[in-house]
Write an enzyme that holds these catalytic residues in place. Structure first.
Site, PDB file in Angstrom:
ATOM      1  N   GLU A  13       8.988  -6.483  35.895  1.00  0.00           N
ATOM      2  CA  GLU A  13       8.177  -7.095  37.130  1.00  0.00           C
ATOM      3  C   GLU A  13       7.647  -8.368  36.733  1.00  0.00           C
ATOM      4  O   GLU A  13       7.381  -8.268  35.292  1.00  0.00           O
ATOM      5  CB  GLU A  13       7.480  -6.243  38.001  1.00  0.00           C
ATOM      6  CG  GLU A  13       6.303  -5.879  37.059  1.00  0.00           C
ATOM      7  CD  GLU A  13       5.141  -6.671  37.159  1.00  0.00           C
ATOM      8  OE1 GLU A  13       4.866  -7.359  37.759  1.00  0.00           O
ATOM      9  OE2 GLU A  13       4.481  -6.470  35.922  1.00  0.00           O
ATOM     10  N   HIS A  19       2.770  -6.748  41.024  1.00  0.00           N
ATOM     11  CA  HIS A  19       1.734  -7.217  41.085  1.00  0.00           C
ATOM     12  C   HIS A  19       1.352  -7.337  42.727  1.00  0.00           C
ATOM     13  O   HIS A  19       0.390  -7.950  42.864  1.00  0.00           O
ATOM     14  CB  HIS A  19       1.490  -8.591  40.435  1.00  0.00           C
ATOM     15  CG  HIS A  19       1.135  -8.584  39.089  1.00  0.00           C
ATOM     16  ND1 HIS A  19       2.151  -8.346  38.320  1.00  0.00           N
ATOM     17  CD2 HIS A  19       0.296  -9.050  38.296  1.00  0.00           C
ATOM     18  CE1 HIS A  19       1.839  -8.344  36.911  1.00  0.00           C
ATOM     19  NE2 HIS A  19       0.596  -8.586  37.016  1.00  0.00           N
ATOM     20  N   SER A  54       0.465  -4.857  33.959  1.00  0.00           N
ATOM     21  CA  SER A  54       0.782  -6.249  33.666  1.00  0.00           C
ATOM     22  C   SER A  54       0.515  -6.504  32.270  1.00  0.00           C
ATOM     23  O   SER A  54       1.381  -6.012  31.429  1.00  0.00           O
ATOM     24  CB  SER A  54      -0.441  -6.928  34.346  1.00  0.00           C
ATOM     25  OG  SER A  54      -0.455  -8.571  34.302  1.00  0.00           O
TER      26      SER A  54
END
Length: 310
Positions: A209, A278, A109
């Protein structure tokens, strides 16, 4: 890219918190998880302090990260969680002298900001993999936890992703690509544009992503990559999980249409189906190591070397 040392029981793991704060319960869970793996957690007492955005003030977050980088008794830095904040530390990181011994940096992330710096500036090994407090919550499936542990401890020296789906003709016509993986969270990668740490995807497979971004935003980010030259010499793009991002009028996302459009626009191969992001399944992805993508029936298989050594 520098090699990293396989973990051994008793090894010290330096926990850092470059972005959002973890709860006391999650910190304790992270500690218990590392102990369960036979590792020695080093989680500084004052790592987390109340802040309106981050886990601590910029200077404090950097100080703890610097200590982990320069510690001579550890080889691994593991981020407690993601959440905005890592990119604010990059100018301070740039003033450090690169240590002689590389360390493995683990996270995902927002940690993508650190990946861009460590991978491109210092040639350090990084691994896109579950953050510590997630491991501490025991939400990882046992087989995936074992795969992750085997990779870090050197029982396995590579990880294989099967059944990647080719989305355009360039992908379908490809028989084999030997390359390396770069990338991470798409929104965070976009934030590197125009900075000294802008993502470089030359002669690489770009993994992306995201979560909570609507289709037009994803399209806009990819268009910025194209106009900014990021995709010019890229070997291909591999999509991880893209979650949420529902359209207000329909209540569902339009990712399929967005990626179908890009599949037709791109001259480089585009694949989907990498089990990382995630979502519930967050398989580890070593960045910067040698990898091979090859055709397997009607789908493709990606084999990535861990980059570790004894």
């Amino acid at each position: 890219m520098g090699h990293w040392k396989f973990l051994q029981e008793g090894d010290i793991i330096d926990a850092v918190s470059p972005g959002y704060a973890s709860t006391p319960e999650d910190i304790e869970g992270s500690r218990e998880f590392l102990l369960r793996w036979g590792l020695t957690p080093r989680i500084p007492k004052n790592l987390i302090k109340p802040h309106f955005l981050h886990s601590n003030e910029d200077e404090a977050r950097f100080r703890f990260l610097k200590a982990a980088i320069e510690a001579e008794d550890s080889n691994t830095i593991w981020c407690l969680r993601g959440g905005y904040g890592s990119n604010r530390l990059l100018p301070m990181l740039a003033k450090l002298t690169k240590p002689k011994q590389p360390k493995l940096v683990i996270g995902l992330s927002d940690v993508t900001s650190l990946f861009a710096f460590f991978q491109q500036e210092w040639k350090w090994p990084v691994m896109h993999a579950p953050i510590l407090d997630r491991m501490g919550r025991n939400v990882t499936l046992p087989r995936h936890e074992k795969e992750f542990r085997d990779l870090l401890f050197g029982t396995k020296k590579e990880i294989t992703f099967k059944k990647l789906k080719p989305l355009n003709d360039a992908a379908k016509e490809t028989k084999q690509i030997k390359s390396k993986i770069v990338g991470g969270n798409l929104t965070v990668l976009q934030s590197t544009m125009g900075t000294p740490w802008q993502i470089k995807a030359d002669r690489s497979l770009l993994f992306i992503e995201d979560i909570g971004e609507r289709g037009y935003r994803i399209d806009r980010m990819l268009e910025q990559f194209r106009q900014g030259g990021i995709l010019k010499k890229c070997d291909g793009i591999i999509l991880g999980e893209f979650l949420e991002g529902a359209e207000p009028k329909t209540g569902v996302n339009n990712f399929k249409q967005v990626f179908n459009r890009w599949a037709q626009d791109l001259e480089i191969p585009l694949y989907s189906g990498l089990e990382a992001g995630h979502g519930t399944i967050q398989r580890p992805i070593p960045f910067g190591t040698s990898c091979e993508l090859s055709k397997s029936g009607n789908s493709f298989e990606l084999v990535i070397q861990s980059g570790g050594k004894k």
